[in-house]
Design a protein around this motif. Structure first.
Motif, PDB file in Angstrom:
ATOM      1  N   GLY A 235       0.848  -1.314   0.265  1.00 50.24           N
ATOM      2  CA  GLY A 235      -0.182  -0.105  -0.299  1.00 50.24           C
ATOM      3  C   GLY A 235       0.723   1.265  -0.209  1.00 50.24           C
ATOM      4  O   GLY A 235       0.315   1.728  -0.947  1.00 50.24           O
ATOM      5  N   LEU A 236       1.897   1.468   0.638  1.00 49.52           N
ATOM      6  CA  LEU A 236       2.891   2.141   0.897  1.00 49.52           C
ATOM      7  C   LEU A 236       3.098   2.864  -0.682  1.00 49.52           C
ATOM      8  O   LEU A 236       3.889   3.883  -0.884  1.00 49.52           O
ATOM      9  CB  LEU A 236       4.047   1.908   1.920  1.00 49.52           C
ATOM     10  CG  LEU A 236       3.212   2.315   3.138  1.00 49.52           C
ATOM     11  CD1 LEU A 236       4.231   2.211   4.294  1.00 49.52           C
ATOM     12  CD2 LEU A 236       3.145   3.804   3.739  1.00 49.52           C
ATOM     13  N   ALA A 237       4.298   1.804  -1.060  1.00 49.70           N
ATOM     14  CA  ALA A 237       4.270   1.390  -2.547  1.00 49.70           C
ATOM     15  C   ALA A 237       3.795   2.948  -3.839  1.00 49.70           C
ATOM     16  O   ALA A 237       3.972   3.007  -4.447  1.00 49.70           O
ATOM     17  CB  ALA A 237       4.701   0.488  -3.228  1.00 49.70           C
ATOM     18  N   ILE A 238       2.937   2.072  -3.489  1.00 46.15           N
ATOM     19  CA  ILE A 238       1.663   2.741  -4.283  1.00 46.15           C
ATOM     20  C   ILE A 238       1.696   4.318  -3.997  1.00 46.15           C
ATOM     21  O   ILE A 238       0.950   5.071  -5.257  1.00 46.15           O
ATOM     22  CB  ILE A 238      -0.049   1.925  -4.109  1.00 46.15           C
ATOM     23  CG1 ILE A 238       0.188   0.635  -4.807  1.00 46.15           C
ATOM     24  CG2 ILE A 238      -0.989   2.377  -5.932  1.00 46.15           C
ATOM     25  CD1 ILE A 238      -1.260  -0.344  -4.354  1.00 46.15           C
ATOM     26  N   TRP A 239       0.773   4.340  -2.632  1.00 42.34           N
ATOM     27  CA  TRP A 239       1.102   5.666  -2.777  1.00 42.34           C
ATOM     28  C   TRP A 239       2.229   6.531  -2.877  1.00 42.34           C
ATOM     29  O   TRP A 239       2.229   7.928  -3.211  1.00 42.34           O
ATOM     30  CB  TRP A 239       0.736   5.910  -1.012  1.00 42.34           C
ATOM     31  CG  TRP A 239       1.009   7.187  -0.492  1.00 42.34           C
ATOM     32  CD1 TRP A 239       2.243   8.124   0.248  1.00 42.34           C
ATOM     33  CD2 TRP A 239      -0.538   8.004  -0.600  1.00 42.34           C
ATOM     34  NE1 TRP A 239       1.499   9.385   0.314  1.00 42.34           N
ATOM     35  CE2 TRP A 239       0.258   9.638   0.205  1.00 42.34           C
ATOM     36  CE3 TRP A 239      -1.307   8.091  -1.421  1.00 42.34           C
ATOM     37  CZ2 TRP A 239      -1.092  10.611   0.075  1.00 42.34           C
ATOM     38  CZ3 TRP A 239      -2.066   9.435  -1.295  1.00 42.34           C
ATOM     39  CH2 TRP A 239      -1.309  10.224  -0.622  1.00 42.34           C
ATOM     40  N   ASP A 240       3.484   6.073  -2.600  1.00 43.38           N
ATOM     41  CA  ASP A 240       4.932   6.504  -3.130  1.00 43.38           C
ATOM     42  C   ASP A 240       5.114   6.919  -4.913  1.00 43.38           C
ATOM     43  O   ASP A 240       4.997   8.239  -5.285  1.00 43.38           O
ATOM     44  CB  ASP A 240       6.323   5.997  -3.022  1.00 43.38           C
ATOM     45  CG  ASP A 240       6.538   5.683  -1.537  1.00 43.38           C
ATOM     46  OD1 ASP A 240       6.514   6.691  -0.818  1.00 43.38           O
ATOM     47  OD2 ASP A 240       7.486   4.619  -0.759  1.00 43.38           O
ATOM     48  N   ASN A 241       3.940   5.836  -5.144  1.00 45.13           N
ATOM     49  CA  ASN A 241       3.892   6.338  -6.423  1.00 45.13           C
ATOM     50  C   ASN A 241       2.806   7.178  -7.246  1.00 45.13           C
ATOM     51  O   ASN A 241       3.057   8.202  -7.739  1.00 45.13           O
ATOM     52  CB  ASN A 241       3.230   4.939  -7.322  1.00 45.13           C
ATOM     53  CG  ASN A 241       4.508   3.670  -7.895  1.00 45.13           C
ATOM     54  OD1 ASN A 241       5.901   4.564  -8.492  1.00 45.13           O
ATOM     55  ND2 ASN A 241       4.246   2.500  -8.466  1.00 45.13           N
ATOM     56  N   PHE A 242       2.380   7.446  -6.447  1.00 44.71           N
ATOM     57  CA  PHE A 242       0.954   8.107  -6.838  1.00 44.71           C
ATOM     58  C   PHE A 242       1.403  10.070  -6.255  1.00 44.71           C
ATOM     59  O   PHE A 242       1.362  10.626  -6.975  1.00 44.71           O
ATOM     60  CB  PHE A 242      -0.176   7.708  -5.822  1.00 44.71           C
ATOM     61  CG  PHE A 242      -1.700   8.989  -5.917  1.00 44.71           C
ATOM     62  CD1 PHE A 242      -2.023   9.300  -6.908  1.00 44.71           C
ATOM     63  CD2 PHE A 242      -1.696   9.839  -5.188  1.00 44.71           C
ATOM     64  CE1 PHE A 242      -3.019  10.006  -6.426  1.00 44.71           C
ATOM     65  CE2 PHE A 242      -2.434  10.657  -5.086  1.00 44.71           C
ATOM     66  CZ  PHE A 242      -3.527  11.300  -6.315  1.00 44.71           C
ATOM     67  N   LEU A 243       1.906   9.672  -5.384  1.00 41.63           N
ATOM     68  CA  LEU A 243       3.018  11.607  -5.443  1.00 41.63           C
ATOM     69  C   LEU A 243       3.749  11.458  -6.093  1.00 41.63           C
ATOM     70  O   LEU A 243       3.626  12.795  -6.747  1.00 41.63           O
ATOM     71  CB  LEU A 243       3.564  10.817  -4.267  1.00 41.63           C
ATOM     72  CG  LEU A 243       2.915  11.261  -2.613  1.00 41.63           C
ATOM     73  CD1 LEU A 243       3.551  11.184  -1.528  1.00 41.63           C
ATOM     74  CD2 LEU A 243       2.071  12.722  -3.210  1.00 41.63           C
ATOM     75  N   VAL A 244       4.641  10.774  -6.740  1.00 43.14           N
ATOM     76  CA  VAL A 244       4.658  11.185  -8.215  1.00 43.14           C
ATOM     77  C   VAL A 244       4.743  11.692  -9.269  1.00 43.14           C
ATOM     78  O   VAL A 244       4.595  13.014  -9.578  1.00 43.14           O
ATOM     79  CB  VAL A 244       6.312   9.888  -8.685  1.00 43.14           C
ATOM     80  CG1 VAL A 244       6.540  10.618  -9.838  1.00 43.14           C
ATOM     81  CG2 VAL A 244       7.701   9.650  -7.138  1.00 43.14           C
ATOM     82  N   PHE A 245       3.458  11.202  -9.364  1.00 46.35           N
ATOM     83  CA  PHE A 245       2.360  11.599 -10.434  1.00 46.35           C
ATOM     84  C   PHE A 245       1.897  12.860  -9.844  1.00 46.35           C
ATOM     85  O   PHE A 245       1.511  13.693 -10.951  1.00 46.35           O
ATOM     86  CB  PHE A 245       1.907  10.611 -10.839  1.00 46.35           C
ATOM     87  CG  PHE A 245       1.661   9.127 -11.708  1.00 46.35           C
ATOM     88  CD1 PHE A 245       2.561   9.694 -12.457  1.00 46.35           C
ATOM     89  CD2 PHE A 245       2.801   8.288 -11.354  1.00 46.35           C
ATOM     90  CE1 PHE A 245       2.863   8.207 -13.608  1.00 46.35           C
ATOM     91  CE2 PHE A 245       3.133   6.921 -12.107  1.00 46.35           C
ATOM     92  CZ  PHE A 245       2.813   7.542 -13.134  1.00 46.35           C
TER      93      PHE A 245
END
Lengths: 159, 174
Positions: free
Chosen positions: B29-39
């Motif tokens: 879940g955290l990794a998805i959030w990190d990706n989301f923040l980048v975009f």
């Protein structure tokens, strides 16, 4: 990015000096469009974040096919369904090149990544309509295949 | 429930999911959030000025001017204008779709807007510079030069079909 802000700021000032009411109307129109599409954007970003996470290893594994044409087909497929920013896609391509993946496959990957947008479908549909979206994506897929074929010829990877 | 309410709800669920992932330290879940923040950071920076420009374009650009450069006459220069406009579009297709829609309603031809949308994803200047520096100038030049004929031919074919069937782009407005 900074250029975008300078241009926007400049345009706003000039527009306001010429006609304040028209400028306000423009801002209102821009805001309405933004407001209408914002949930689309958010949904899309969520989807992309998830896809990107599961796809990176998969890409490295599958693009380095023995058969060049199979590799191209794979790249076109993966490039079409995923989406990633340049600062991830290019270093990834660099890694693939260093592992001996032909330029033709990399071209197919990079081009279809940019051109064909399966995940951006809902956004594109809102502005272009269903039919235009589907046909444009099919056309773009073929364009990506064509470009990678030319790259393959120019790099001497196929005769 | 409208489509936007549904998307907002899904996004709300996503936020809660990320928050829970953060509390229980759920790595996926955290990794998805990190990706989301980048975009998301990119989008937050690009979209507001882009939509201000689109709004201003809407009130100022005269239909005749757009028609003259992108429209009714069969001036082949419209492909060059479309590609030039595309290469300076920041934000890629995210911004190109609304711009293409606006161009269409100001009287641009199908072939112009398809050239524009396609070129906007392939010719963005900052991205091209980045690509050339990582993958080499030769690669980038081949990719760009090889794509021009395909883009233009594809756009013309689509236009032929759409003009025959009388297709219309949706109106996106208040």
């Amino acid at each position: 990015m900074i250029a975008l802000y300078i241009v926007t700021g400049g345009a706003l000032v000039v527009s306001f000096l010429f006609d304040p009411t028209k400028t306000l109307m423009g801002l209102k129109k821009g805001w309405m469009k933004f407001y209408k599409t914002l949930p689309n954007y958010l949904f899309l970003l969520m989807l992309i974040s998830l896809i990107l996470l599961v796809s990176e290893d998969f890409i490295i594994e599958n693009l380095g096919q023995e058969n060049v044409f199979l590799g191209v087909l794979f790249s076109l497929g993966i490039g079409s369904v995923t989406m990633m920013p340049g600062f991830i896609a290019y270093p990834l391509s660099r890694i693939l090149l260093e592992r001996g993946v032909p330029y033709m496959v990399i071209t197919a990957f990079v081009t279809s990544l940019m051109l064909v947008g399966v995940v951006t479908y809902p956004l594109e549909k809102a502005y272009m309509g269903r039919k235009a979206t589907i046909l444009r994506n099919i056309m773009s897929f073929l364009v990506a295949a064509g470009i990678s074929l030319i790259a393959g010829i120019l790099y001497g990877e196929i005769v | 429930m409208t489509k936007s309410t549904r998307n907002y709800l899904i996004f709300g669920a996503f936020l809660i999911f990320s928050l829970v992932s953060w509390i229980v330290e759920y790595d996926f879940g955290l990794a998805i959030w990190d990706n989301f923040l980048v975009f998301a950071i990119d989008m937050v920076l690009i979209l507001p000025p882009a939509f201000i420009l689109i709004g201003l374009f809407d009130v100022w650009a005269k239909n005749e001017t757009i028609e003259k450069h992108f429209g009714k006459t069969n001036n082949p220069m419209r492909f060059i204008y479309s590609i030039l406009l595309a290469s300076t579009t920041v934000g890629g297709t995210f911004v190109a779709f609304p711009v293409a829609n606006a161009l269409y309603h100001k009287g641009a031809k199908y072939s112009s807007i398809f050239t524009y949308v396609t070129a906007a994803s392939l010719f963005m200047i900052p991205m091209t510079i980045m690509e050339a520096s990582i993958l080499g100038l030769k690669f980038t030049s081949i990719r760009l030069l090889a794509s021009i004929p395909f883009i233009v031919i594809g756009a013309i074919l689509l236009e032929k079909y759409f003009e025959k069937t009388g297709y219309q782009l949706p109106t996106v407005n208040d």
